[in-house]
Motif scaffolding. Structure first.
Motif, PDB file in Angstrom:
ATOM      1  N   LEU A 554       0.835  -1.190   0.000  1.00 17.20           N
ATOM      2  CA  LEU A 554       0.000   0.000   0.000  1.00 17.20           C
ATOM      3  C   LEU A 554       0.878   1.251   0.000  1.00 17.20           C
ATOM      4  O   LEU A 554       1.742   1.424   0.886  1.00 17.20           O
ATOM      5  N   ASP A 555       0.659   2.100  -1.014  1.00 13.79           N
ATOM      6  CA  ASP A 555       1.357   3.383  -1.092  1.00 13.79           C
ATOM      7  C   ASP A 555       0.552   4.396  -0.286  1.00 13.79           C
ATOM      8  O   ASP A 555      -0.580   4.746  -0.656  1.00 13.79           O
ATOM      9  N   LYS A 556       1.139   4.891   0.840  1.00 11.55           N
ATOM     10  CA  LYS A 556       0.417   5.798   1.711  1.00 11.55           C
ATOM     11  C   LYS A 556       0.166   7.160   1.079  1.00 11.55           C
ATOM     12  O   LYS A 556      -0.767   7.863   1.463  1.00 11.55           O
ATOM     13  N   GLN A 557       0.990   7.549   0.124  1.00  8.06           N
ATOM     14  CA  GLN A 557       0.823   8.846  -0.510  1.00  8.06           C
ATOM     15  C   GLN A 557      -0.321   8.850  -1.511  1.00  8.06           C
ATOM     16  O   GLN A 557      -1.181   9.730  -1.497  1.00  8.06           O
ATOM     17  N   SER A 558      -0.331   7.826  -2.382  1.00  7.02           N
ATOM     18  CA  SER A 558      -1.346   7.799  -3.452  1.00  7.02           C
ATOM     19  C   SER A 558      -2.561   6.936  -3.106  1.00  7.02           C
ATOM     20  O   SER A 558      -3.619   7.074  -3.705  1.00  7.02           O
ATOM     21  N   ASN A 560      -2.616   3.753  -3.697  1.00  8.94           N
ATOM     22  CA  ASN A 560      -2.647   2.619  -4.627  1.00  8.94           C
ATOM     23  C   ASN A 560      -2.201   1.347  -3.933  1.00  8.94           C
ATOM     24  O   ASN A 560      -1.350   1.365  -3.027  1.00  8.94           O
ATOM     25  N   VAL A 561      -2.772   0.211  -4.405  1.00 11.24           N
ATOM     26  CA  VAL A 561      -2.462  -1.098  -3.836  1.00 11.24           C
ATOM     27  C   VAL A 561      -1.899  -1.998  -4.931  1.00 11.24           C
ATOM     28  O   VAL A 561      -2.473  -2.105  -6.022  1.00 11.24           O
ATOM     29  N   GLU A 562      -0.762  -2.642  -4.664  1.00  9.85           N
ATOM     30  CA  GLU A 562      -0.140  -3.550  -5.614  1.00  9.85           C
ATOM     31  C   GLU A 562      -0.003  -4.930  -4.982  1.00  9.85           C
ATOM     32  O   GLU A 562       0.242  -5.054  -3.783  1.00  9.85           O
ATOM     33  N   SER A 563      -0.151  -5.960  -5.853  1.00 12.03           N
ATOM     34  CA  SER A 563      -0.004  -7.338  -5.356  1.00 12.03           C
ATOM     35  C   SER A 563       0.301  -8.266  -6.508  1.00 12.03           C
ATOM     36  O   SER A 563      -0.197  -8.073  -7.625  1.00 12.03           O
ATOM     37  N   GLU A 564       1.129  -9.273  -6.261  1.00 15.01           N
ATOM     38  CA  GLU A 564       1.439 -10.252  -7.297  1.00 15.01           C
ATOM     39  C   GLU A 564       0.278 -11.218  -7.526  1.00 15.01           C
ATOM     40  O   GLU A 564       0.171 -11.824  -8.574  1.00 15.01           O
ATOM     41  N   ASN A 565      -0.587 -11.353  -6.543  1.00 11.52           N
ATOM     42  CA  ASN A 565      -1.739 -12.253  -6.658  1.00 11.52           C
ATOM     43  C   ASN A 565      -2.918 -11.474  -7.217  1.00 11.52           C
ATOM     44  O   ASN A 565      -3.432 -10.559  -6.579  1.00 11.52           O
ATOM     45  N   LYS A 569      -8.393  -9.131  -3.331  1.00  7.88           N
ATOM     46  CA  LYS A 569      -9.347  -8.032  -3.444  1.00  7.88           C
ATOM     47  C   LYS A 569      -8.665  -6.722  -3.035  1.00  7.88           C
ATOM     48  O   LYS A 569      -8.730  -6.282  -1.893  1.00  7.88           O
ATOM     49  N   LYS A 570      -7.955  -6.102  -4.028  1.00 11.36           N
ATOM     50  CA  LYS A 570      -7.215  -4.861  -3.760  1.00 11.36           C
ATOM     51  C   LYS A 570      -8.157  -3.745  -3.335  1.00 11.36           C
ATOM     52  O   LYS A 570      -7.802  -2.887  -2.527  1.00 11.36           O
ATOM     53  N   GLU A 571      -9.367  -3.747  -3.888  1.00  9.13           N
ATOM     54  CA  GLU A 571     -10.300  -2.671  -3.599  1.00  9.13           C
ATOM     55  C   GLU A 571     -10.651  -2.626  -2.114  1.00  9.13           C
ATOM     56  O   GLU A 571     -10.873  -1.560  -1.546  1.00  9.13           O
ATOM     57  N   ARG A 572     -10.678  -3.811  -1.483  1.00 13.51           N
ATOM     58  CA  ARG A 572     -10.987  -3.879  -0.063  1.00 13.51           C
ATOM     59  C   ARG A 572      -9.949  -3.132   0.752  1.00 13.51           C
ATOM     60  O   ARG A 572     -10.278  -2.367   1.662  1.00 13.51           O
ATOM     61  N   VAL A 573      -8.661  -3.305   0.432  1.00 11.60           N
ATOM     62  CA  VAL A 573      -7.592  -2.617   1.153  1.00 11.60           C
ATOM     63  C   VAL A 573      -7.605  -1.124   0.853  1.00 11.60           C
ATOM     64  O   VAL A 573      -7.457  -0.281   1.742  1.00 11.60           O
ATOM     65  N   ARG A 574      -7.810  -0.772  -0.415  1.00 10.51           N
ATOM     66  CA  ARG A 574      -7.785   0.627  -0.821  1.00 10.51           C
ATOM     67  C   ARG A 574      -8.909   1.423  -0.143  1.00 10.51           C
ATOM     68  O   ARG A 574      -8.695   2.516   0.373  1.00 10.51           O
ATOM     69  N   VAL A 575     -10.149   0.866  -0.145  1.00 10.59           N
ATOM     70  CA  VAL A 575     -11.287   1.564   0.455  1.00 10.59           C
ATOM     71  C   VAL A 575     -11.098   1.724   1.959  1.00 10.59           C
ATOM     72  O   VAL A 575     -11.385   2.787   2.534  1.00 10.59           O
ATOM     73  N   ALA A 576     -10.605   0.680   2.615  1.00  8.71           N
ATOM     74  CA  ALA A 576     -10.380   0.760   4.055  1.00  8.71           C
ATOM     75  C   ALA A 576      -9.369   1.850   4.389  1.00  8.71           C
ATOM     76  O   ALA A 576      -9.551   2.652   5.320  1.00  8.71           O
ATOM     77  N   PHE A 577      -8.278   1.895   3.604  1.00  9.49           N
ATOM     78  CA  PHE A 577      -7.248   2.922   3.856  1.00  9.49           C
ATOM     79  C   PHE A 577      -7.807   4.322   3.631  1.00  9.49           C
ATOM     80  O   PHE A 577      -7.544   5.247   4.406  1.00  9.49           O
ATOM     81  N   GLN A 578      -8.608   4.473   2.570  1.00  7.97           N
ATOM     82  CA  GLN A 578      -9.166   5.783   2.265  1.00  7.97           C
ATOM     83  C   GLN A 578     -10.090   6.278   3.388  1.00  7.97           C
ATOM     84  O   GLN A 578     -10.038   7.448   3.781  1.00  7.97           O
ATOM     85  N   ARG A 579     -10.915   5.384   3.919  1.00  5.32           N
ATOM     86  CA  ARG A 579     -11.841   5.767   4.995  1.00  5.32           C
ATOM     87  C   ARG A 579     -11.084   6.109   6.273  1.00  5.32           C
ATOM     88  O   ARG A 579     -11.420   7.085   6.974  1.00  5.32           O
ATOM     89  N   ILE A 580     -10.087   5.327   6.587  1.00  5.55           N
ATOM     90  CA  ILE A 580      -9.285   5.617   7.786  1.00  5.55           C
ATOM     91  C   ILE A 580      -8.577   6.956   7.644  1.00  5.55           C
ATOM     92  O   ILE A 580      -8.517   7.765   8.581  1.00  5.55           O
ATOM     93  N   GLN A 581      -8.033   7.195   6.457  1.00  5.03           N
ATOM     94  CA  GLN A 581      -7.314   8.443   6.211  1.00  5.03           C
ATOM     95  C   GLN A 581      -8.247   9.646   6.346  1.00  5.03           C
ATOM     96  O   GLN A 581      -7.867  10.691   6.903  1.00  5.03           O
ATOM     97  N   ASN A 582      -9.480   9.504   5.883  1.00  2.30           N
ATOM     98  CA  ASN A 582     -10.451  10.594   6.004  1.00  2.30           C
ATOM     99  C   ASN A 582     -10.764  10.901   7.471  1.00  2.30           C
ATOM    100  O   ASN A 582     -10.909  12.056   7.865  1.00  2.30           O
ATOM    101  N   VAL A 583     -10.899   9.854   8.272  1.00  6.35           N
ATOM    102  CA  VAL A 583     -11.177  10.051   9.691  1.00  6.35           C
ATOM    103  C   VAL A 583     -10.023  10.753  10.385  1.00  6.35           C
ATOM    104  O   VAL A 583     -10.194  11.697  11.166  1.00  6.35           O
ATOM    105  N   VAL A 584      -8.796  10.282  10.094  1.00 10.52           N
ATOM    106  CA  VAL A 584      -7.619  10.864  10.753  1.00 10.52           C
ATOM    107  C   VAL A 584      -7.424  12.315  10.320  1.00 10.52           C
ATOM    108  O   VAL A 584      -7.078  13.178  11.121  1.00 10.52           O
TER     109      VAL A 584
END
Length: 584
Positions: A554-558, A560-565, A569-584
């Motif tokens: 997970l790139d904290k700046q952008s 974006n989520v990268e994975s070899e597999n 479900k990259k979207e699950r990680v991306r959405v969770a990070f975005q919501r947490i970032q909004n709260v903080v």
């Protein structure tokens, strides 16, 4: 019990059913519209049970037996005997020794103990020829070896038939049997009493509702006097008779019976009884009270004093219990002027009598039960998911709806309600807002419903405001609700510990932007750990997150989520990070 149609043979056959479901047949082989020779045949799903095995006290020889020729004894799976009285147990030696029955017999220990004493006495006092005797002492002894004992509330199973018994009152050891065949429950009471006795508990009320109740109905339509009224009448008869210098018969003061003396030892083994005096010979000893057996007054020690005392109006005969047609007991209830003695001589009946006050035999009652209690609305397709509880029963595995479990089995479901209190000093509205940013379903509850500020998470967990320093979580325990509660607890603890510090420092303290960013990164990292578990710092400021065994970067700046597999479900990680970032 009522039935229609002509009698039919009950021998096992393979005839097909004429209607949907399974046919359950109940047939009285005795005690149908009569008192005596209780014997009830029941069959269901190829299983057969015989309840009780008595004789008719008014008849002798083969005429006293139930209609055994209507059944094939070899097909009976189990025989259950409720108590030791002759009209419920006296044909058992004949059935065990003179027929093709080979199945087990069950009765309680107290019933078995008195059974052998009572039947031995019955053989001795029976005034029949050797040819008419149904069995002898040796048959009784051999039958004892074939009788098995069951305790109250003990569950046994024989050839797919589950059964247990309850206390029936009535006499020592008397039992009511509950039988379960393929989920259909039938209770057979035999004689029972719901009135507490001085030495016996009243009949129990089963905790499971039966589908069918086969009940003794000798006094089913009679309205008895209250116990205290009967006791007053009883005492009045004793005092008025003794005051005249007379004698009473059938009153528990003295007992004149070797059989009673032997049975009393059994009673004293199980219960505390009154100290009764036994007399061996009927010598005149002045005013007296005597209890003797048998109760039908057909023969034995009870008949002897009756014939001596019946012509004297100073004496009295008190008759307890049921009255059987064809017995002397039934005759004197009708208050005839004369009775015939055992020697054939007619004697006047001047003794005062105190009265203590029903399908035909071999007519079957047929009922139908669908063994599949509740069918699905539609037949599941191949590969379609079916939900429910898998229950192993006697005949098969069944899938039941949870709400049906207590109806169609002896199992039940209990709900565990959980509550936890958490220290939280922040704003309750801010907490609700921040949880809405992270979780998908958070709904406010009206104050009238929750008795204070509260909101509901995923329709499973309720968060309530308790005080300025505490909140509480309430939920009904199950795997999903427990997981939701764990997530909310982790989020609340992290918000309570870290976020207030960031807010205070950003508003009141004069710290550099770099320090504030470090605080925010710690909060974000802690919340990601609470959601995904394994979160580490990687190269170039990226976070390494393990999701279901797969690694994501997970790139904290952008964001974006990268994975070899590719299956992750990259979207699950991306959405969770975005919501947490909004709260903080």
């Amino acid at each position: 019990m009522a039935s229609t149609g002509p009698p039919q043979s009950l021998k096992r056959s393979d005839t097909s059913l004429t209607r949907e479901g399974d046919q359950l047949i109940i047939t009285p082989l005795g005690a149908g519209n009569e008192v005596g020779r209780s014997c009830v045949y029941m069959s269901y799903k190829g299983k057969t049970i015989l309840f009780d095995c008595g004789i008719h006290p008014a008849y002798s020889g083969m005429a006293a037996l139930p209609y055994f020729d209507e059944i094939d004894p070899s097909t009976i799976d189990v025989l259950l005997v409720t108590h030791f009285h002759l009209d419920h147990a006296a044909s058992l030696p004949y059935f065990l020794e003179k027929t093709t029955f080979k199945g087990p017999v069950f009765m309680t220990l107290a019933t078995k103990a008195i059974y052998t004493l009572l039947l031995s006495d019955y053989v001795k006092v029976s005034k029949v020829s050797v040819e008419d005797m149904l069995y002898d002492e040796q048959d009784i002894l051999r039958s004892m070896d074939k009788i098995e004992v069951i305790d109250f509330h003990q569950t046994l199973e024989v050839n797919g038939i589950r059964f247990w018994c309850y206390t029936a009152g009535h006499v020592l050891g008397a039992a009511m049997f509950m039988v379960d065949i393929a989920g259909v429950r039938v209770i057979y009471t035999g004689d029972y009493s719901r009135e507490e006795d001085c030495h016996l508990r009243p009949a129990e009320i089963p905790q499971f509702s039966p589908d069918i109740c086969i009940i003794e109905s000798t006094y089913g339509v009679q309205l008895h006097q209250p116990r205290n009224m009967r006791e007053k009448c009883f005492i009045y008869v004793i005092h008025s008779t003794i005051s005249q210098g007379g004698r009473l018969h059938y009153i528990p003061i003295y007992y004149a019976s070797p059989l009673a003396k032997r049975c009393m030892a059994v009673y004293q083994t199980y219960i505390n009884t009154s100290a009764l005096k036994c007399i061996e010979n009927f010598n005149y000893v002045g005013p007296s009270v005597v209890m003797a057996s048998p109760s039908g007054l057909q023969s034995g020690l009870s008949r002897q004093p009756f014939e001596i005392w019946c012509s004297d109006k100073k004496n009295a005969c008190v008759i307890p219990g049921n009255v059987v047609e064809g017995t002397l007991k039934k005759t004197i209830i009708n208050e005839p002027k004369e009775v015939t003695l055992m020697n054939g001589i007619t004697a006047s009946l001047n003794m005062h009598n105190t009265k203590i006050i029903s399908p035909k035999n071999c007519q079957s009652v047929e009922m139908y039960f669908n063994s599949e209690k509740r069918l699905a609305e539609k037949t599941p397709e191949v590969g379609e998911t079916v939900s429910g509880l898998l229950v192993k029963k006697t005949f098969a595995y069944q899938i039941m709806a949870p709400d049906d479990l207590h109806v169609f089995s002896q199992l039940s479901i209990e709900n565990i309600s959980q509550r936890i209190t958490i220290a939280y000093t922040g704003s309750f509205g801010v907490l609700e807002h921040r949880l809405k940013q992270i979780l998908e379903s958070v709904e406010s509850l009206p104050d009238e419903e929750s008795k204070g500020p509260a909101f509901r998470v995923h329709e499973r967990l309720t968060v309530k405001y308790e005080s300025e320093k505490h909140i509480s979580l309430h939920w009904r325990s199950d795997p999903i609700s427990d997981m939701v509660s764990d997530s909310v607890v982790a989020l609340v603890l992290n918000i309570s510990r870290d976020i207030p510090k960031v807010v205070v420092e950003s508003e009141e303290a004069t710290k550099t932007e770099e320090e504030n960013n470090k605080k925010a990164e710690k909060v974000i990292h802690a919340l990601l750990v609470s959601l995904f578990g394994d979160v580490k710092f990687g190269e170039n400021g990226k976070l390494v997150i393990s999701v279901d065994g797969n690694v994501a970067h997970l790139d904290k700046q952008s964001g974006n989520v990268e994975s070899e597999n590719e299956g992750l479900k990259k979207e699950r990680v991306r959405v969770a990070f975005q919501r947490i970032q909004n709260v903080v």
